[in-house]
Design a protein around this motif. Structure first.
Motif, PDB file in Angstrom:
ATOM      1  N   GLY B  63     -18.782   2.766   9.318  1.00  0.00           N
ATOM      2  CA  GLY B  63     -17.814   1.912   9.578  1.00  0.00           C
ATOM      3  C   GLY B  63     -18.539   0.620  10.582  1.00  0.00           C
ATOM      4  O   GLY B  63     -17.703   0.036  11.034  1.00  0.00           O
ATOM      5  N   ASP B  64     -19.930   0.689  10.980  1.00  0.00           N
ATOM      6  CA  ASP B  64     -20.132  -0.318  11.764  1.00  0.00           C
ATOM      7  C   ASP B  64     -21.557  -0.922  11.318  1.00  0.00           C
ATOM      8  O   ASP B  64     -22.491  -0.052  11.353  1.00  0.00           O
ATOM      9  N   ASN B  65     -21.649  -2.057  10.949  1.00  0.00           N
ATOM     10  CA  ASN B  65     -22.919  -2.704  10.299  1.00  0.00           C
ATOM     11  C   ASN B  65     -23.753  -3.188  11.255  1.00  0.00           C
ATOM     12  O   ASN B  65     -24.513  -4.088  11.062  1.00  0.00           O
ATOM     13  N   TRP B  66     -23.553  -3.293  12.512  1.00  0.00           N
ATOM     14  CA  TRP B  66     -24.305  -4.108  13.585  1.00  0.00           C
ATOM     15  C   TRP B  66     -25.832  -3.894  13.511  1.00  0.00           C
ATOM     16  O   TRP B  66     -26.574  -4.939  13.692  1.00  0.00           O
ATOM     17  N   MET B  67     -26.115  -2.769  13.295  1.00  0.00           N
ATOM     18  CA  MET B  67     -27.699  -2.459  13.176  1.00  0.00           C
ATOM     19  C   MET B  67     -28.129  -3.143  12.134  1.00  0.00           C
ATOM     20  O   MET B  67     -29.462  -3.445  12.368  1.00  0.00           O
ATOM     21  N   ILE B  68     -27.697  -3.599  10.974  1.00  0.00           N
ATOM     22  CA  ILE B  68     -28.225  -4.227  10.184  1.00  0.00           C
ATOM     23  C   ILE B  68     -28.844  -5.553  10.293  1.00  0.00           C
ATOM     24  O   ILE B  68     -29.820  -5.977   9.986  1.00  0.00           O
ATOM     25  N   HIS B  69     -28.008  -6.214  11.417  1.00  0.00           N
ATOM     26  CA  HIS B  69     -28.483  -7.479  11.732  1.00  0.00           C
ATOM     27  C   HIS B  69     -29.848  -7.113  12.734  1.00  0.00           C
ATOM     28  O   HIS B  69     -30.682  -8.179  12.614  1.00  0.00           O
ATOM     29  N   VAL B  70     -29.834  -6.238  13.267  1.00  0.00           N
ATOM     30  CA  VAL B  70     -30.779  -5.969  14.272  1.00  0.00           C
ATOM     31  C   VAL B  70     -32.011  -5.577  13.413  1.00  0.00           C
ATOM     32  O   VAL B  70     -33.111  -5.881  13.473  1.00  0.00           O
ATOM     33  N   ALA B  71     -31.989  -4.852  12.334  1.00  0.00           N
ATOM     34  CA  ALA B  71     -32.827  -4.594  11.404  1.00  0.00           C
ATOM     35  C   ALA B  71     -33.728  -5.675  10.753  1.00  0.00           C
ATOM     36  O   ALA B  71     -34.928  -5.633  10.345  1.00  0.00           O
ATOM     37  N   ILE B  72     -32.724  -6.608  10.185  1.00  0.00           N
ATOM     38  CA  ILE B  72     -33.261  -7.665   9.515  1.00  0.00           C
ATOM     39  C   ILE B  72     -34.448  -8.497  10.378  1.00  0.00           C
ATOM     40  O   ILE B  72     -35.292  -8.999   9.720  1.00  0.00           O
ATOM     41  N   GLU B  73     -34.190  -8.443  11.688  1.00  0.00           N
ATOM     42  CA  GLU B  73     -35.289  -9.114  12.320  1.00  0.00           C
ATOM     43  C   GLU B  73     -36.651  -8.307  12.335  1.00  0.00           C
ATOM     44  O   GLU B  73     -37.897  -9.130  12.472  1.00  0.00           O
ATOM     45  N   GLN B  74     -36.561  -7.028  11.953  1.00  0.00           N
ATOM     46  CA  GLN B  74     -37.830  -6.315  12.040  1.00  0.00           C
ATOM     47  C   GLN B  74     -38.546  -6.336  10.487  1.00  0.00           C
ATOM     48  O   GLN B  74     -39.398  -5.798  10.335  1.00  0.00           O
TER      49      GLN B  74
END
Lengths: 224, 224, 224, 224, 224, 224
Positions: B63-74
Motif C-alpha cells: 500500500g505504499d508506492n513511494w519507491m516508484i517515484h525513486v525508481a523512475i529516476e533510475q
C-alpha cells in the motif's frame, strides 16, 4: 424484512452525477478520502465504459431475479441498478431482455455482486455491467426480496440514491449528501493532476515535483 | 534491509532483448528449459501487447508506492519496472501520472505483483502492464523500500538487469548472463516451429511428424 | 484405465449442431431444463466467439499433452476438442501449432479445464478456446491418457459425441440423443424472446407482460 | 472521516447476550429471518469456541493496527472487538500481547476481516478469534482509523453495540435494538428443535414430522 | 538446469537454530525486519507444532516426487525438507512412508508448496508438515529435478542451509549467515515482550506503555 | 429431469466396504489406478475420521435442502449421503437435526459439495462430514431435486451404490462393480507398504529399496 419496495428516493443532481463520471473511480475515490470502493472482484463485462448514476438498490435471494422486474418499474433516467444477493451466488441474474427493458427506462448500467449472462448481446447493446461473474446459469422467480433498501454490495454499504461511479478500475459509491462536495474535490484533484501530467511528460521527476527528496533523505534512503 | 537504491546495474544488449520480444513468452520459456515463468496470476491489462526489457526492480511496502517515484529516476530506455510488494496487496500502486513519467524516460512497461488503476488511460496511452489485480484503491507515500535489489515477484526470483519478456501468455524472466544463449535457442525453436506449422497446416499429423506412433504403441495405447 | 482411443463415435447432425450455435449458451441451457453448464471458471480467450460442435473428449494426465496429438487424428469436421486433466492443472497444454493442426482437420475450437498459451496467435488465427487459465508453462509428452472416453470437465459429465455449445456466457453440453429436441425447444424460446424484446423496448414492463403483479401482491410485497 | 473515537455506546443487556451465545450462530441466524451472517471466509482459529458480546468496532487502515490500542481503552466487560480494514488485507494485526491487554479489560474475543498471528499462544490463552487469515506478517502504527463507528465487516454492516454471536459455523450480527426479540425467537426455535431431535433419534422421518409428503407429491416427485 | 544434487551445504549452528524455534515465526519475522515470510497459503497439517531446522531444498517437477527420495539420502539431523514444484500443483507428494524414512535420518519436518497425503498417519507419527494442500492424489517418479539448489517456495527465496522456522502462524526463512544475529534480536524482542505482557495483564494500556497518546493527538484523533 | 427418487439401488458387500475403510483414501486411490478422487476442496469438519459406505446420491437445487429429507427415508445401514448442488453454493444444507435423523437410520457420514453448519454439534455426535464450506447460512424447502441419480460431485462422477471412502486426505469413489477387486489390490499394496516401512525406519534408503540409482544415473543426475 424482505418484501418491501420503497418508491420515494432522493437522488443527487444530475449535473453533479455527470461531473463525477468524468473524473472516474480512481480520482473520486481519492477525493473522498479513500472510502467507498466496492471489492476488487467487481469487474466490467467490457472495457472502456465509464458511468455514474443514482443507486436503485435491489436485495435479492440467491438464484432469484424476480425483484429486478419490480425494480425496473422504479427506474428514473440516470439510475444504476445495484443488486446484492442475500447469500453468495454466481448465477446469471440478468441478460439482454432485462437490459432492453431497463434501457427503455433510462437506466445507465448494472452493478451486481453475482453473475450476468448474454454478455455478447449486452456488449453490442452498450449496456455496461460490473459483476463478479459471467455465467449462463439462469435464475427463478419464486421469492420476494426488496427494492430501495440499504444493501451491502461487494463489501460496501450502499443506500438508495447514493451516487455510483464505475469504470475499468472498479466501482465506487459516494453518499448522496456528499456528492457535490466530492465533485468539487475531484475537480481540484483533476486540475492538479493535469498540470502534473504536463511536467512529468516533459521528463521532470515526481521526486522533485512532489518535493520528496528531503523526506526520503531524512528517513535514511541510501543511494549506492 | 529496506532503504537502498542501487544505481549501477548491468543490462543485456538491446538487440538481444528485442529479439526475445519477437519470440514471446511461451517460446522463450521453453528455450531456457522451462524456467523463469511468473505465476499465472499475472495478467495483462489489455490484450496483444508483447514486450521485453531490462528489469528495474522495486521492493515496496504494502500500500505504499513511494519507491516508484525513486525508481523512475533510475530508468534507462528499454527498461521494464518490476514491483514486488513485501506483503500481499491488491492496491492500485500505479496510474496514468506515473506512466506518463515512466514513458518520458523510455520505460516499456510494468510488471507488478499487486494492483494498478487508471487502466482506461493506460490502455489509451499504450503503456502495457501485467498485474495480479486492477483496483482503484490508492496508496500512500510513507515508508521506504528499495530499488534495484533482488526481488521475488509472483513466485519468481528477479535480479536487477535480468530480461523480462511479457505477452498474453504471462511473464517470463531470463537471467541477464544467459540472455544471448536463450535468444539463440529461441531462434532455433521458432525456426523449427515455422516448418512444423506448414506441415501441420497441410494436414500432416503431429503423430507422424514427431514420430510418436512407435512409442505410443510400446506404452500400450489401444485403438478400439 | 488410461491408454484407450475410441475411434467410432456417433455425432449429432451438423444442421442441428449449427442451429444450437445460433441460439447460444444461455438459451440452450434454459431450453434443456437448466442442465449441462460447465463451471463458471471456463472463460473464452477472446470475446464474441460463439460455436457448437461434437465433443471429441480427451482425458489427459496433469502437465502432459501427448493425447492431444493422438486426438487430432480422430477429428472430423465440426468437432470440438474437450480436454479434462485427471488432476487440477493450469499448465498451457495447447498453443498455435496444435491449433494449426486441429484447424487443418476441421476442428471448431477447444474446451479445456486447464491452461492454454500462445493466445495472441490463437486470437489472430480465430481459433476459439474456453479455458480456466492462460499460462505459458508448457507440458511434456510422457504418459498415456485416453481419447473419446466419458470425462468430467469443469464439473460436467461429457460423453464423446455430445454437442458442445460455447460463447461469452460459458460452455454447455447437450446429450447427443437430445440434440434435436433441445434445438426445437431453443427455437421456440428464441422466438418468444424476440417478441418480448420488442414490447420491453417500447417501455412495457415485465411486471405486466409476465403477469407478475397478482402473485407479488399475494406474497405480500409492499410498496411504501 | 478517519480519526474519531466514539466513547458512548449503548449495549444490549448481558443476560440477553449470554442467552444468544447458548443458541449459537445457526439458530440465531434463522431466528432473525436469515440475516446478519458475516461471509463464510470468517473462520475460528481453534474449534469449539462459542461466544456472544457487544461489538466494539474498529475501522483500521490496511496493515496498521494502531487503532486496536485505542479501542482497548474503550472496552467494557462483555465486549467483542470487531475490526474491518479499509482495504483488503491479510496481515497479522493481532497477537498475544494485545490479547493479554484485551482480556485484562474483559474482552470476549475478536472478529477481524484480516489476519491474526501468535495463534498458538492465543489458543493456549483461550482467547477466541474469527478471522479470514492466519499470517505472521505484522503491522505498523502510522495512520489513524476510527473506533465505534459503523463498519462493513466481511460483507455485513455492524454498528457499535450490536450483538455479535460466533461459533464454529461462523459469525452473526444481531442489531442491538432487536436483541431481546431475537433471543426470544431463538429460545422458541431451540425448544422446538429439541423435541424434533428426540423424534428423529427414534427413527421418525422428517418427511412425516414436517408433513412434507403431500406437497412433494403435488410437485410431482416420482418414486421409481 | 534440472538434474543436480549439491552434496556439500553449510548449515547454521544447531544451538542457534534451536533458539530460533523457541521464539517462533511472528517474533523471528519481526526481529529480522519483517522479511522472510512464506505466503499465507502455507498451513500446518496439525496445530501446535513449532520447529526450526536447516533447509534441504528440492526443486521438483509437478506431480513427480522422485527427487524426495534423492533428497532423503542428503539429510542430516536437524534438517527440514523444503519442496518447491516448478509449476503450481496440489498433488500429494509426500506420505507416511517417506516420513518414516526422513525421520530415520533426523529430519524435523517438511515445508512444501504443493500437497501432502496420509495426514492422519503423519499426525500420529508427530511429523509436522506445512503445505498449501492436503490431497490424496499421488505422484509419479519419471522426471529429474534438483536437490540443494536455490528455490522460490511460496513466494520466498530459500537457499540450501538457510534456517526455516515454522509454527501455527506460518513459515519464515532466515538467511544462514544472519541466523545468529536474528536469534540475538529475537531474544531481545522476546524479553521486551515478556515485560510488556505482565504490565498489560495488570490492565495497563498499550496507549500508555508505548507512549502513543501525544502522537495520536498530534495526528488529530478526536474522542467524542 | 428433477423430481425422481430411485428406490432400488445395488450396494457392494459390507465386508468389502469395511475393508476399504481400513486402507484409507490414499491407498485405495492408488490401488484403483489413480482414479476416483474428489476435488481437493472437499475437507473434513474434524480430523481423524475414516469411513467407507455406499453412496446414496442427492441432486439438490442451490440453497434448498428438501431432498435430504427425502433421501433419509431411503438410507440403509452403511450408506453415506452424497450431495451435489446443481449450481455452486456454500449454504449450510445440513445440521445436527438432519444428522440425528440420518444416524438413526445407520448413515455413516455426509459428502457434500456445498456447506454444512452446526459443526460443533456434529463433531460431538461423531457424525463425519466432508464439505467445501462451513457456513451458518441456512436453506429453504421449495424446489424438487432427485435422489439416487448419477451426480457429479466435486468434479467426480458418482453413481448410486458406488463405494465412498473418506478420511483426512480427502474423498475417493470406487465403482460398485470394482469394489472387491480394488479391496484386493489395496490389501496387496498395504502389505507391501508395511514391509517397506520397517526397512525405511531402519534407515535404509528408498533409492536402494526401489532400485532407483541406475535409472537416475542413466537420466543424467549429477552429484556435485
Amino acid at each position: 424484512m424482505a418484501g418491501v419496495v420503497v418508491q420515494r428516493v432522493e437522488r443527487a443532481e444530475l449535473s453533479v452525477i455527470d461531473e463525477l463520471a468524468e473524473y472516474g473511480v480512481a480520482t473520486v475515490h481519492e477525493a473522498q478520502g479513500r472510502t467507498g470502493l466496492l471489492a476488487a472482484s467487481m469487474r466490467p463485462i467490457y472495457p472502456r465504459a465509464r458511468i455514474a448514476g443514482s443507486a436503485l438498490t435491489i436485495s435479492a435471494p440467491p438464484g432469484d431475479n424476480w425483484m429486478i422486474h419490480v425494480a425496473i418499474e422504479q427506474l428514473q433516467a440516470g439510475d444504476i441498478l445495484v443488486l446484492a444477493p442475500t447469500s453468495p451466488c454466481t448465477d446469471g441474474y440478468f441478460g439482454d431482455l432485462l437490459a432492453t427493458s431497463a434501457m427503455a427506462r433510462g437506466c445507465r448500467g448494472l452493478v451486481i455482486d453475482a453473475g450476468v449472462r448474454d454478455v455478447r448481446d449486452l456488449t453490442e447493446m452498450g449496456f455496461p455491467v460490473w459483476s463478479k461473474a459471467v455465467f449462463a446459469q439462469g435464475t427463478v422467480k419464486a421469492t420476494l426480496g426488496s427494492v430501495n433498501v440499504p444493501v451491502v454490495c461487494a463489501n460496501a454499504l450502499i443506500n438508495p440514491g447514493d451516487v455510483i461511479v464505475a469504470d475499468d478500475d472498479g466501482v465506487c459509491v459516494v453518499e448522496r449528501a456528499r456528492a457535490a462536495e466530492v465533485a468539487q474535490k475531484s475537480r481540484e484533484r483533476a486540475a492538479n493532476e493535469e498540470s502534473k501530467r504536463k511536467r512529468l511528460a516533459d521528463g521532470e521527476l515526481g521526486l522533485d515535483i512532489y518535493g520528496m527528496r528531503p523526506k526520503l533523505e531524512a528517513m535514511g534512503l541510501k543511494y549506492v
